[in-house]
Scaffold this motif. Structure first.
Motif, PDB file in Angstrom:
ATOM      1  N   GLY A   1      32.501 176.729 -21.790  1.00  0.00           N
ATOM      2  CA  GLY A   1      32.862 175.792 -20.724  1.00  0.00           C
ATOM      3  C   GLY A   1      32.783 174.353 -21.188  1.00  0.00           C
ATOM      4  N   LEU A   2      33.428 173.480 -20.421  1.00  0.00           N
ATOM      5  CA  LEU A   2      33.419 172.061 -20.752  1.00  0.00           C
ATOM      6  C   LEU A   2      32.393 171.291 -19.932  1.00  0.00           C
ATOM      7  CD1 LEU A   2      37.277 171.605 -21.010  1.00  0.00           C
ATOM      8  CD2 LEU A   2      35.656 171.407 -22.895  1.00  0.00           C
ATOM      9  N   GLU A   3      31.754 171.978 -18.978  1.00  0.00           N
ATOM     10  CA  GLU A   3      30.758 171.293 -18.162  1.00  0.00           C
ATOM     11  C   GLU A   3      29.485 171.060 -18.983  1.00  0.00           C
ATOM     12  OE1 GLU A   3      30.508 174.103 -14.982  1.00  0.00           O
ATOM     13  OE2 GLU A   3      31.889 172.936 -13.746  1.00  0.00           O
ATOM     14  N   THR A   4      28.734 170.078 -18.568  1.00  0.00           N
ATOM     15  CA  THR A   4      27.509 169.764 -19.295  1.00  0.00           C
ATOM     16  C   THR A   4      26.280 169.822 -18.396  1.00  0.00           C
ATOM     17  OG1 THR A   4      27.892 167.434 -18.856  1.00  0.00           O
ATOM     18  CG2 THR A   4      28.680 168.284 -20.962  1.00  0.00           C
ATOM     19  N   GLY A   5      26.363 170.522 -17.274  1.00  0.00           N
ATOM     20  CA  GLY A   5      25.217 170.607 -16.385  1.00  0.00           C
ATOM     21  C   GLY A   5      25.481 171.559 -15.241  1.00  0.00           C
ATOM     22  N   ASP A   6      24.590 171.533 -14.238  1.00  0.00           N
ATOM     23  CA  ASP A   6      24.758 172.421 -13.096  1.00  0.00           C
ATOM     24  C   ASP A   6      24.930 171.650 -11.796  1.00  0.00           C
ATOM     25  OD1 ASP A   6      22.245 171.440 -13.148  1.00  0.00           O
ATOM     26  OD2 ASP A   6      21.205 173.343 -12.894  1.00  0.00           O
ATOM     27  N   SER A   7      25.225 170.372 -11.884  1.00  0.00           N
ATOM     28  CA  SER A   7      25.503 169.593 -10.680  1.00  0.00           C
ATOM     29  C   SER A   7      26.523 168.512 -11.006  1.00  0.00           C
ATOM     30  CB  SER A   7      24.221 168.938 -10.153  1.00  0.00           C
ATOM     31  OG  SER A   7      24.533 168.063  -9.084  1.00  0.00           O
ATOM     32  N   ASP A   8      27.398 168.231 -10.045  1.00  0.00           N
ATOM     33  CA  ASP A   8      28.392 167.160 -10.270  1.00  0.00           C
ATOM     34  C   ASP A   8      27.925 165.827  -9.694  1.00  0.00           C
ATOM     35  OD1 ASP A   8      28.609 167.545  -7.585  1.00  0.00           O
ATOM     36  OD2 ASP A   8      30.747 168.045  -7.580  1.00  0.00           O
ATOM     37  N   THR A   9      26.727 165.811  -9.120  1.00  0.00           N
ATOM     38  CA  THR A   9      26.248 164.586  -8.466  1.00  0.00           C
ATOM     39  C   THR A   9      24.830 164.250  -8.925  1.00  0.00           C
ATOM     40  OG1 THR A   9      27.565 165.143  -6.508  1.00  0.00           O
ATOM     41  CG2 THR A   9      25.882 163.448  -6.241  1.00  0.00           C
ATOM     42  N   ARG A  10      24.627 162.994  -9.185  1.00  0.00           N
ATOM     43  CA  ARG A  10      23.268 162.517  -9.475  1.00  0.00           C
ATOM     44  C   ARG A  10      22.889 161.501  -8.398  1.00  0.00           C
ATOM     45  NH1 ARG A  10      22.255 160.524 -15.328  1.00  0.00           N
ATOM     46  NH2 ARG A  10      23.621 158.799 -14.796  1.00  0.00           N
ATOM     47  N   ARG A  11      21.768 161.748  -7.756  1.00  0.00           N
ATOM     48  CA  ARG A  11      21.269 160.836  -6.725  1.00  0.00           C
ATOM     49  C   ARG A  11      19.941 160.269  -7.210  1.00  0.00           C
ATOM     50  NH1 ARG A  11      23.675 165.090  -4.164  1.00  0.00           N
ATOM     51  NH2 ARG A  11      21.784 166.337  -4.377  1.00  0.00           N
ATOM     52  N   THR A  12      19.832 158.949  -7.175  1.00  0.00           N
ATOM     53  CA  THR A  12      18.660 158.304  -7.760  1.00  0.00           C
ATOM     54  C   THR A  12      18.099 157.264  -6.802  1.00  0.00           C
ATOM     55  OG1 THR A  12      19.681 158.540  -9.936  1.00  0.00           O
ATOM     56  CG2 THR A  12      17.789 157.053  -9.781  1.00  0.00           C
ATOM     57  N   TRP A  13      16.806 157.356  -6.549  1.00  0.00           N
ATOM     58  CA  TRP A  13      16.121 156.309  -5.777  1.00  0.00           C
ATOM     59  C   TRP A  13      15.059 155.682  -6.671  1.00  0.00           C
ATOM     60  CZ3 TRP A  13      10.884 155.915  -4.818  1.00  0.00           C
ATOM     61  CH2 TRP A  13      10.507 154.823  -4.013  1.00  0.00           C
ATOM     62  N   GLN A  14      14.945 154.383  -6.588  1.00  0.00           N
ATOM     63  CA  GLN A  14      13.877 153.693  -7.313  1.00  0.00           C
ATOM     64  C   GLN A  14      13.165 152.709  -6.401  1.00  0.00           C
ATOM     65  OE1 GLN A  14      15.348 151.756 -10.876  1.00  0.00           O
ATOM     66  NE2 GLN A  14      15.428 153.685 -12.019  1.00  0.00           N
ATOM     67  N   GLY A  15      11.869 152.578  -6.597  1.00  0.00           N
ATOM     68  CA  GLY A  15      11.071 151.551  -5.923  1.00  0.00           C
ATOM     69  C   GLY A  15      10.232 150.840  -6.962  1.00  0.00           C
ATOM     70  N   LYS A  16      10.147 149.523  -6.822  1.00  0.00           N
ATOM     71  CA  LYS A  16       9.387 148.725  -7.794  1.00  0.00           C
ATOM     72  C   LYS A  16       8.586 147.682  -7.028  1.00  0.00           C
ATOM     73  CE  LYS A  16      13.677 149.233 -10.194  1.00  0.00           C
ATOM     74  NZ  LYS A  16      15.023 148.670 -10.272  1.00  0.00           N
ATOM     75  N   ALA A  17       7.388 147.407  -7.503  1.00  0.00           N
ATOM     76  CA  ALA A  17       6.563 146.395  -6.845  1.00  0.00           C
ATOM     77  C   ALA A  17       5.588 145.816  -7.852  1.00  0.00           C
ATOM     78  CB  ALA A  17       5.806 146.999  -5.665  1.00  0.00           C
ATOM     79  N   GLY A  18       5.179 144.567  -7.596  1.00  0.00           N
ATOM     80  CA  GLY A  18       4.213 143.980  -8.504  1.00  0.00           C
ATOM     81  C   GLY A  18       4.009 142.499  -8.269  1.00  0.00           C
ATOM     82  N   VAL A  19       3.299 141.906  -9.206  1.00  0.00           N
ATOM     83  CA  VAL A  19       2.935 140.493  -9.129  1.00  0.00           C
ATOM     84  C   VAL A  19       3.751 139.722 -10.160  1.00  0.00           C
ATOM     85  CG1 VAL A  19       1.055 138.832  -9.362  1.00  0.00           C
ATOM     86  CG2 VAL A  19       0.610 141.110  -8.426  1.00  0.00           C
ATOM     87  N   VAL A  20       4.232 138.559  -9.753  1.00  0.00           N
ATOM     88  CA  VAL A  20       5.023 137.708 -10.642  1.00  0.00           C
ATOM     89  C   VAL A  20       4.328 136.355 -10.762  1.00  0.00           C
ATOM     90  CG1 VAL A  20       7.251 136.577 -10.990  1.00  0.00           C
ATOM     91  CG2 VAL A  20       7.171 138.836  -9.927  1.00  0.00           C
ATOM     92  N   LEU A  21       4.087 135.927 -11.976  1.00  0.00           N
ATOM     93  CA  LEU A  21       3.610 134.561 -12.211  1.00  0.00           C
ATOM     94  C   LEU A  21       4.812 133.706 -12.564  1.00  0.00           C
ATOM     95  CD1 LEU A  21       0.384 135.226 -14.328  1.00  0.00           C
ATOM     96  CD2 LEU A  21       0.638 135.109 -11.850  1.00  0.00           C
ATOM     97  N   SER A  22       5.031 132.658 -11.781  1.00  0.00           N
ATOM     98  CA  SER A  22       6.228 131.832 -11.944  1.00  0.00           C
ATOM     99  C   SER A  22       5.829 130.362 -12.062  1.00  0.00           C
ATOM    100  CB  SER A  22       7.169 132.047 -10.753  1.00  0.00           C
ATOM    101  OG  SER A  22       8.310 131.247 -10.874  1.00  0.00           O
ATOM    102  N   PRO A  23       5.537 129.898 -13.279  1.00  0.00           N
ATOM    103  CA  PRO A  23       5.043 128.528 -13.427  1.00  0.00           C
ATOM    104  C   PRO A  23       6.009 127.459 -12.939  1.00  0.00           C
ATOM    105  CG  PRO A  23       5.512 129.537 -15.567  1.00  0.00           C
ATOM    106  CD  PRO A  23       5.599 130.622 -14.558  1.00  0.00           C
ATOM    107  N   MET A  24       7.310 127.794 -12.862  1.00  0.00           N
ATOM    108  CA  MET A  24       8.288 126.801 -12.418  1.00  0.00           C
ATOM    109  C   MET A  24       8.448 126.787 -10.898  1.00  0.00           C
ATOM    110  SD  MET A  24       9.302 125.222 -15.126  1.00  0.00           S
ATOM    111  CE  MET A  24      10.902 124.482 -14.878  1.00  0.00           C
TER     112      MET A  24
END
Lengths: 490, 191
Positions: free
Chosen positions: A409-432
């Protein structure tokens, strides 16, 4: 005597206060992201989920030398030399260990102004131009001339910015298989009034037919697309012509073309809206050159111009920056839609045949002038038009459609859809000081990703069946990363 | 003292040291030897226009705060009294002299800015803001002390032009002018 002093100084002082000079600017992004889940330190695969935590190190040095400096308030000629060196490797930050082979002189040009025509800036060299940037994605859907060496003329005064350019994009597009790619195009931006801008532009490329030039566009006759994908064009020919393999057909010269059309809308400066950028582009890619197959110890070159000349891409992007509570809380929200189509390929998943959309939202709260709190979330949906492409499970290497192994076969996986969620959090030091895009920033961030794809991040897990025998695959859909990083324009 | 107790106390000692260090005397601002007035002019030289104009208000507010903190009183000089002269005479010496003659203050502070667009750099519009800050006694403008410096600025949007570049450079200009004031005032205090 005292009242005459200014007049006297005016007479004896030089006519201008500015001497010949230059400047060095640049950009730096680096950090460390220890990864205890087998990843390479990036939260996800690419910046469709937001650039934050998904991009690697980068460094740019931008040099300018004023040979004849611009003089305010005059129409005197001026000229300057520009050069940019940039690359994606920094010591201890990636596997390249900061090697200079990761860097290149990406831009070099000379500008001259007020020569021949007042207020026209002539440029000879690289011509890169874009209307603006989707900052959360680090993407520029309306970029033209990135690949071009040539000449341009620009007027950027008052409410009008007009660029016209022409040149050759052959070296960038075809590298060591250089063939001339004539390029022409331009861009027009109008600021209708303060707070509203419109822009249109585009680029067209033409690669002429050159008989005898093996790097010019050619097509090997009677090549089946599926045979080419599998690397079996010569094998098929040998099966059909068992005694005449050496008569494998010669390529037929042809010409090729590509283009990009783009539009831009910008508005802002009212209420909480700082600015909104909306971009649209539609492009058709230049066909590929050739690929090589080996049959019976002999190399055959397959020319594929007509198999790769229907690749198009539609990109729509928008980004808005808002003061939610001035001086306390800012928000940037961005969205991106992409539709890539390959009219020649209806059988195999590829980057040229997919559709995706994504949103990224970043909140930045200011605890103090220089200490900020950052939170970002993103969601992305990627769909493969030609069938399964993504592996959802640890044992997906054995499965395709319906969980049935299909080694041909020419397929490279078992799903035609990728669903991605990301969450990011943190502290930023911004001297300007305050601002979502104020730099430099020093960041301590935690990132979390969920994807329906198994191990949806750069990793060193098993990729082939023989590796599977030695290293058992693992199933994990959550990915955590802690980052200490910094970013600066200077 | 048992070692274990010492180990327990170490973090507390470290914390106490940090707290007390916050109470150490800081280097103070250099004050004017007496209350003084300062004529302040901050000019922007546009690249595409002949007329020299004023800088964004944010920079003026910052400069006024700097002066007030040093027992100096800023005296605003109306733009129509210097814009035309600054357009004709583009040397710092002439401009300082012009302001000194047009006002009657103890000191004259002239800040000249020139913003130049460089290139599109990694999604930003990079500008260089060249600044010349001159501080002189009101009655001896030829004795001006001058500070030249360039501030790199990365703006996000194309419609942000020279005034925005100078505005973005304001924190750096403020810091450099503060040093200039401290140099001059320090010398005056030593006399």
């Amino acid at each position: 005597m005292k009242p005459l002093l200014p007049a006297l100084l005016l007479l004896i002082a030089p006519a201008t206060a500015h001497a010949v000079g230059g400047d060095v600017g640049g950009y730096l992004r680096l950090g460390t992201r220890p990864d205890f889940q087998g990843g390479d330190g990036r939260l996800g695969y690419w910046n469709l989920y937001g650039r934050l935590l998904n991009e690697g190190p980068w460094a740019t040095l931008d040099l300018r030398l004023d040979l004849l400096e611009q003089q305010p308030g005059t129409q005197a000629p001026w000229t300057s030399v520009h050069m940019r060196v940039e690359g994606g490797s920094l010591g201890n930050a990636d596997s390249g260990s900061g090697g200079l082979d990761a860097f290149r002189i990406s831009q070099a040009y000379v500008q001259a102004g007020n020569v021949l025509l007042d207020d026209v800036i002539w440029q000879v060299g690289t011509l890169d131009f874009y209307f603006g940037d989707l900052g959360l994605y680090d993407m520029r859907p309306t970029e033209i001339f990135y690949d071009t060496m040539g000449a341009s003329a620009m007027v950027d005064r008052g409410r009008v910015q007009l660029l016209l350019g022409a040149g050759d994009s052959g070296y960038n597009l075809k590298l060591d298989e250089y063939s001339t790619v004539l390029t022409g195009g331009g861009a027009l931006r109008l600021r209708l009034f303060d707070g509203l801008e419109l822009g249109i532009g585009g680029q067209a490329n033409y690669e002429p037919k050159v008989v005898g030039n093996r790097f010019a566009p050619h097509q090997t006759p009677d090549v089946d697309y599926q045979d080419w994908l599998r690397g079996q064009v010569v094998l098929r020919y040998a099966q059909q012509h068992p005694n005449n393999v050496l008569d494998f057909p010669n390529p037929v010269p042809t010409d090729a073309s590509s283009y990009k059309a783009m539009a831009y809308l910008g508005f802002g400066g009212f209420g909480p809206v700082i600015w909104n950028n909306a971009f649209l582009s539609y492009s058709k890619e230049l066909p590929q050159g050739s690929t090589t197959e080996t049959y019976d110890g002999v190399d055959y070159t397959i020319y594929v111009a007509s198999l790769t000349d229907q690749r198009t891409a539609l990109l729509i992007g928008d980004e808005i920056q808002l003061h939610i509570v001035p001086g306390v809380l800012d928000l940037v929200a961005s969205g991106l839609y992409g539709d890539h189509r390959d009219g020649d390929n209806n059988i195999a998943p590829s980057d040229y045949d997919r559709r995706y959309w994504s949103t990224v939202t970043r909140l930045q709260a200011y605890a103090t002038q220089t200490v900020h709190l950052l939170a970002e979330t993103s969601y992305a949906n990627e769909w493969s038009r030609n069938g399964n492409r993504y592996r959802e499970h640890a044992d997906s290497i054995f499965a395709n459609t319906g969980g049935v192994p299909d080694t041909l076969g020419l397929e490279t996986g078992d799903s035609d859809t990728r669903r991605t969620w990301q969450g990011k959090a943190g502290v930023v030091l911004s001297p300007m000081g305050r601002g979502v895009f104020t730099r430099p920033s020093l960041r301590l961030l935690y990132g979390l990703q969920y994807s329906n794809q198994n191990n949806a991040f750069g990793n060193s897990f098993v990729e082939t069946l023989d590796q599977y025998s030695d290293f058992q695959s693992v199933e994990q859909h959550w990915h955590h990363v802690v980052a200490i990083e910094t970013e600066a324009w200077f | 003292m048992p070692t274990s107790l010492l180990r327990r106390l170490l973090p507390l000692l470290f914390f106490a040291l940090l707290m007390t260090s916050a109470c150490l005397p800081k280097a103070g601002l250099v004050q004017a030897p007496r209350p003084m007035s300062v004529a302040v002019v901050a000019a922007l030289e546009p690249l595409d226009k002949a007329q020299v104009v004023g800088v964004p208000d944010d920079l003026l507010v910052r400069i006024d705060s700097l002066l007030a903190a040093r027992d100096l009183t800023a005296v605003a000089v109306p733009i129509d009294t210097w814009s035309s002269a600054f357009t004709k005479g583009r040397t710092s010496r002439f401009r300082v002299a012009h302001v000194a003659l047009a006002t009657d203050t103890d000191l004259v502070l002239v800040i000249e800015t020139f913003a130049r667009y460089d290139s599109q750099l990694s999604g930003r519009y990079r500008w260089s803001v060249r600044v010349t800050a001159s501080l002189a006694p009101g009655d001896r403008p030829e004795d001006a002390v001058v500070r030249d410096f360039t501030v790199p600025v990365s703006l996000i949007y194309h419609h942000e032009k020279e005034a925005a570049a100078v505005g973005a450079a304001a924190p750096i200009i403020e810091r450099q002018v503060a040093r200039l004031l401290d140099q001059v005032l320090g010398g005056m205090s030593a006399e």
